[in-house]
Scaffold this motif. Structure first.
Motif, mmCIF file in Angstrom:
data_model
loop_
_atom_site.group_PDB
_atom_site.id
_atom_site.type_symbol
_atom_site.label_atom_id
_atom_site.label_comp_id
_atom_site.label_asym_id
_atom_site.label_seq_id
_atom_site.Cartn_x
_atom_site.Cartn_y
_atom_site.Cartn_z
ATOM 1 N N UNK A 18 -48.467 -16.306 -7.605
ATOM 2 C CA UNK A 18 -47.604 -15.265 -7.029
ATOM 3 C C UNK A 18 -48.308 -13.912 -7.032
ATOM 4 N N UNK A 19 -49.019 -13.623 -8.103
ATOM 5 C CA UNK A 19 -49.767 -12.366 -8.206
ATOM 6 C C UNK A 19 -50.818 -12.283 -7.113
ATOM 7 N N UNK A 20 -51.514 -13.393 -6.885
ATOM 8 C CA UNK A 20 -52.540 -13.417 -5.849
ATOM 9 C C UNK A 20 -51.975 -13.348 -4.443
ATOM 10 N N UNK A 21 -50.778 -13.905 -4.263
ATOM 11 C CA UNK A 21 -50.167 -13.941 -2.931
ATOM 12 C C UNK A 21 -49.494 -12.634 -2.538
ATOM 13 N N UNK A 22 -49.021 -11.874 -3.538
ATOM 14 C CA UNK A 22 -48.206 -10.699 -3.202
ATOM 15 C C UNK A 22 -48.785 -9.354 -3.639
ATOM 16 N N UNK A 23 -49.637 -9.342 -4.653
ATOM 17 C CA UNK A 23 -50.160 -8.074 -5.193
ATOM 18 C C UNK A 23 -51.685 -7.995 -5.097
ATOM 19 N N UNK A 24 -52.356 -8.982 -5.674
ATOM 20 C CA UNK A 24 -53.827 -9.000 -5.710
ATOM 21 C C UNK A 24 -54.338 -9.825 -4.534
ATOM 22 N N UNK A 25 -54.053 -9.345 -3.327
ATOM 23 C CA UNK A 25 -54.353 -10.100 -2.103
ATOM 24 C C UNK A 25 -55.792 -9.858 -1.642
ATOM 25 N N UNK A 56 -52.639 -2.418 -6.798
ATOM 26 C CA UNK A 56 -52.921 -2.439 -8.238
ATOM 27 C C UNK A 56 -51.788 -1.858 -9.092
ATOM 28 N N UNK A 57 -51.087 -0.855 -8.584
ATOM 29 C CA UNK A 57 -50.058 -0.210 -9.395
ATOM 30 C C UNK A 57 -48.858 -1.134 -9.652
ATOM 31 N N UNK A 58 -48.762 -2.231 -8.890
ATOM 32 C CA UNK A 58 -47.679 -3.195 -9.102
ATOM 33 C C UNK A 58 -48.106 -4.344 -10.000
ATOM 34 N N UNK A 59 -49.371 -4.333 -10.407
ATOM 35 C CA UNK A 59 -49.934 -5.445 -11.168
ATOM 36 C C UNK A 59 -49.677 -5.286 -12.673
ATOM 37 N N UNK A 60 -49.272 -6.365 -13.332
ATOM 38 C CA UNK A 60 -49.029 -6.271 -14.780
ATOM 39 C C UNK A 60 -50.315 -6.062 -15.580
ATOM 40 N N UNK A 61 -51.465 -6.328 -14.945
ATOM 41 C CA UNK A 61 -52.754 -6.179 -15.625
ATOM 42 C C UNK A 61 -53.526 -4.945 -15.177
ATOM 43 N N UNK A 62 -52.869 -4.014 -14.512
ATOM 44 C CA UNK A 62 -53.555 -2.834 -13.954
ATOM 45 C C UNK A 62 -54.328 -2.054 -15.016
ATOM 46 N N UNK A 63 -53.769 -1.923 -16.212
ATOM 47 C CA UNK A 63 -54.389 -1.092 -17.258
ATOM 48 C C UNK A 63 -55.632 -1.727 -17.871
ATOM 49 N N UNK A 64 -55.734 -3.065 -17.760
ATOM 50 C CA UNK A 64 -56.863 -3.747 -18.409
ATOM 51 C C UNK A 64 -57.783 -4.466 -17.433
#
Length: 333
Positions: free
Chosen positions: A192-199, A205-213
């Motif tokens: 889901x992360x790859x399909x909707x945020x990390x495309x 990136x600001x919607x990603x749970x791993x943005x800070x790391x």
């Protein structure tokens, strides 16, 4: 030779796992195959989603289930009906393997482990792991295009993911994450992360749970990862099909001469690979890396022991490929 980076520390995975599962439970899309843990529905969706987008798959998925509500219904159906229901999704070997596997599943039931599912037609490493983890909760990680992209960027991995060593490294990370909790949530979260945020193009990136790391965000590598797989060079093929139609039936043979649509029913004829595209041709078609230039010869009659005369109205059941329809469109019916 690619040097494999050191695996991230165990505590990093625990944090990543927690952040990913919280994000997924809050942001997951409502999709028809997520309504329950029915392995047939989950398997069907995974097969359809190969090479096809979610938006395109949903109507096909719903129509297919209306026609074949259970794996038993699919197993008992004639192959022609299955192919007709699949028409438009492309990559028709998927439908044939789906039908073959359905017969085995209807007879023996659904295996609950990836290792057992892998023995069935059309069940590759990804599909086996996806069904085993999502439907049955087996703690195995998945690795598809979305997951490869997400993990490569999160950990800053410059891996040749299309090769064995690079792929194995990413698979180990996916497995590590799946072992830490609910594998179905982890795997669907990564996808889901790859399909909707990390495309591939538009990265949010600001919607990603791993943005800070995220290592690639920190090192400005987002657009460079994952590494691009070298493209297979296109091949020019000149196909000369013989098209004979009589009494609203068309002559076909089982393909044993062309490098595409192998084993499927196509027009008889001949084919050759050329260095340059021909100057004159009736139509052009692409299947993977095959650039097909079509030079049609119409025949009033045709003979041969291997010919099968197929009703034009039934052609899509026999072979739903748009290539055959493209040829017929150019023929004066």
């Amino acid at each position: 030779m690619t040097t494999l980076p050191r695996m991230a520390a165990q505590h990093d995975y625990k944090t990543d796992h927690k952040q990913l599962t919280q994000w997924y439970n809050k942001n997951k899309r409502s999709l028809p195959w997520r309504e329950n843990k029915n392995p047939y529905r989950i398997w069907l969706s995974e097969v359809m989603l190969q090479q096809t987008t979610v938006v395109a798959v949903i109507p096909y998925f719903e129509k297919f289930l209306q026609k074949f509500p259970t794996v038993q219904d699919l197993a008992n159906a004639p192959e022609a009906d299955v192919m007709e229901a699949w028409a438009g999704l492309g990559y028709y070997s998927r439908a044939r393997n789906l039908h073959k596997a359905a017969k085995a599943l209807a007879a023996g039931g659904f295996p609950k482990t990836a290792a057992e599912l892998l023995e069935l037609p059309g069940f590759g490493p990804y599909t086996s792991r996806a069904v085993a983890s999502i439907a049955f909760g087996e703690k195995v990680g998945v690795l598809d295009g979305n997951v490869i992209r997400v993990l490569s960027r999160r950990y800053g991995l410059k891996l040749e993911w299309w090769n064995g060593k690079g792929r194995d490294h990413l698979q180990k990370i996916s497995d590590e994450l799946s072992l830490l909790g609910q594998a179905d949530v982890v795997n669907q979260g990564l996808m889901e992360l790859g399909a909707t945020v990390c495309t591939p193009q538009k990265v949010m990136c600001m919607l990603c749970p791993w943005a800070a790391t995220c290592v690639s965000r920190e090192k400005n590598l987002v657009e460079k990862l994952p590494l691009k797989k070298p493209r297979k060079e296109s091949e020019v093929w000149v196909w000369k099909p013989l098209v004979a139609i009589k009494n609203q039936k068309v002559a076909l043979v089982q393909n044993d001469y062309a490098p595409f649509l192998k084993g499927q029913m196509i027009f008889p004829g001949e084919i050759s690979m050329e260095k340059n595209k021909p100057k004159a041709y009736d139509a052009k078609h692409n299947i993977t890396h095959h650039d097909i230039f079509i030079q049609i010869t119409e025949k009033k009659s045709l003979t041969g022991k291997n010919l099968q005369w197929v009703d034009l109205k039934e052609l899509k059941k026999v072979n739903p490929s748009s290539l055959l329809q493209k040829v017929l469109h150019k023929v004066k019916l």
